[in-house]
Design a protein around this motif. Structure first.
Motif, PDB file in Angstrom:
ATOM      1  N   PHE A  69       0.820  -1.199   0.000  1.00  0.00           N
ATOM      2  CA  PHE A  69       0.000   0.000   0.000  1.00  0.00           C
ATOM      3  C   PHE A  69       0.867   1.267   0.000  1.00  0.00           C
ATOM      4  O   PHE A  69       0.509   2.284  -0.602  1.00  0.00           O
ATOM      5  CB  PHE A  69      -0.927  -0.004   1.218  1.00  0.00           C
TER       6      PHE A  69
ATOM      7  N   LEU B 106      -4.907  -1.803  -3.193  1.00  0.00           N
ATOM      8  CA  LEU B 106      -5.112  -0.672  -2.294  1.00  0.00           C
ATOM      9  C   LEU B 106      -4.250   0.522  -2.714  1.00  0.00           C
ATOM     10  O   LEU B 106      -4.696   1.678  -2.644  1.00  0.00           O
ATOM     11  CB  LEU B 106      -4.782  -1.084  -0.856  1.00  0.00           C
ATOM     12  N   TYR B 107      -3.037   0.238  -3.147  1.00  0.00           N
ATOM     13  CA  TYR B 107      -2.127   1.304  -3.588  1.00  0.00           C
ATOM     14  C   TYR B 107      -2.715   2.062  -4.774  1.00  0.00           C
ATOM     15  O   TYR B 107      -2.767   3.302  -4.782  1.00  0.00           O
ATOM     16  CB  TYR B 107      -0.780   0.683  -3.948  1.00  0.00           C
TER      17      TYR B 107
ATOM     18  N   GLN C  35      -5.901   4.092  -3.919  1.00  0.00           N
ATOM     19  CA  GLN C  35      -5.590   5.367  -3.267  1.00  0.00           C
ATOM     20  C   GLN C  35      -5.000   6.363  -4.254  1.00  0.00           C
ATOM     21  O   GLN C  35      -5.351   7.551  -4.262  1.00  0.00           O
ATOM     22  CB  GLN C  35      -4.625   5.104  -2.103  1.00  0.00           C
ATOM     23  N   ASN C  36      -4.115   5.890  -5.138  1.00  0.00           N
ATOM     24  CA  ASN C  36      -3.459   6.794  -6.096  1.00  0.00           C
ATOM     25  C   ASN C  36      -4.443   7.362  -7.113  1.00  0.00           C
ATOM     26  O   ASN C  36      -4.297   8.509  -7.556  1.00  0.00           O
ATOM     27  CB  ASN C  36      -2.341   6.049  -6.839  1.00  0.00           C
TER      28      ASN C  36
ATOM     29  N   ALA D 220     -11.875   0.385  -3.272  1.00  0.00           N
ATOM     30  CA  ALA D 220     -10.968   0.601  -2.152  1.00  0.00           C
ATOM     31  C   ALA D 220     -11.222  -0.372  -0.999  1.00  0.00           C
ATOM     32  O   ALA D 220     -10.285  -0.793  -0.317  1.00  0.00           O
ATOM     33  CB  ALA D 220     -11.102   2.045  -1.655  1.00  0.00           C
TER      34      ALA D 220
END
Length: 310
Positions: free
Chosen positions: A237, A252-253, A256-257, A269
């Motif tokens: 993440f 998840l990474y 979020q990005n 998410a």
């Protein structure tokens, strides 16, 4: 000498040697173990046969589509990413890498715990002092900052490096537990009998000591696997994994990005986070169950509570 040798054939007080099938029956009668095992089997099936759980149109989870940032629908059950990739397909196919990290890192940490903890207890003397000091050093180190530093400088994005880092930082607690258990066995009659027979130290540790600690070793493996799942997801993440790999932490990474929540796509998410949590719950439940099975003091408590309730 004959009295010592004769003690080998007698039951050893305080050492639990379960009859064949006894451990399996104990698992079946433990609710935590049953629920945890059911969840783990489900994840194993998803990891082994992901194509069976994904519609045919989305068998390539990395395929770029022409409908980016779509909300959940009949054709995309959890919506799509910023590149039009199907989130549900990525979630299913990501199970394999996440489970591999948990099993391999957990197994490696457990092997290291057994070697260091049991050897320290049985050998004693300077070996025990040195190995115990090493264990204490790793116990007091700030684990997560150390993991970030090691993963960054040893090879960012390398799955092998992440697993090695997890093994090196996840063995110390289990080693401390196994050392304490092995110390309680070191002077038992059946071990004295093995020494009198002239057995090698390696034989005594592997054949005589370890079989009496199977439940505790399994519990330590489950705890190490739980630690590996959560820590690996955290590293990925933060962008310390391979951004092109398929894993829940990488999902998840990218969520979020690419602003999944800002764009009104909570399923993108939340679904990988829920998957990480459920896999962690499965290992935690099995860990608690094996802790109860391996600790005789907990079983009478449960029986007394059951009698009082009835």
């Amino acid at each position: 000498m004959s009295a010592v040798v004769a003690g080998a054939s007698a039951p050893v007080a305080g050492v639990s040697r379960r009859p064949r099938g006894g451990l399996f029956r104990a698992i079946l009668h433990n609710r935590k173990a049953v629920v945890g095992a059911a969840l783990l089997i489900l994840f194993m099936l998803l990891a082994a046969f992901p194509g069976l759980f994904v519609p045919g149109a989305h068998h390539d989870p990395q395929a770029i589509g022409d409908l980016p940032l779509q909300h959940p629908s009949g054709s995309h059950w959890l919506g799509t990413t910023g590149l039009g990739q199907d989130v549900y397909a990525q979630l299913i196919y990501s199970t394999r890498e996440s489970l591999v990290i948990a099993v391999v890192a957990g197994l490696g940490a457990t092997v290291l715990s057994v070697i260091i903890g049991v050897s320290a207890a049985y050998l004693g003397g300077f070996a025990d002092d040195g190995l115990s000091m090493l264990t204490d050093i790793f116990l007091v180190l700030p684990t997560f900052p150390l993991i970030i530093v090691l993963a960054t400088y040893a090879g960012k994005g390398n799955l092998t490096v992440i697993i090695i880092v997890l093994v090196l930082t996840g063995w110390s607690y289990g080693a401390r537990q196994l050392r304490a258990q092995a110390l309680s066995l070191r002077n038992r009659d059946f071990l004295e009998s093995a020494r009198v027979r002239g057995e090698r130290r390696s034989y005594i540790i592997v054949v005589e000591v370890l079989p009496t600690m199977i439940s505790l070793i399994v519990a330590n493996f489950l705890g190490a696997a739980l630690y590996s799942v959560l820590t690996a997801a955290g590293l990925q993440f933060l962008g310390l994994g391979d951004p092109n790999s398929l894993s829940w932490g990488t999902m998840l990474y990218w969520a979020q990005n690419q602003g999944a929540l800002v764009n009104g796509l909570p399923a993108w998410a939340l679904s990988p986070g829920l998957a990480v949590a459920l896999l962690g719950v499965s290992f935690a439940l099995l860990n608690y169950a094996f802790d109860e099975i391996s600790n005789p003091a907990l079983r009478p408590v449960r029986r007394r509570r059951a009698r009082s309730a009835s």
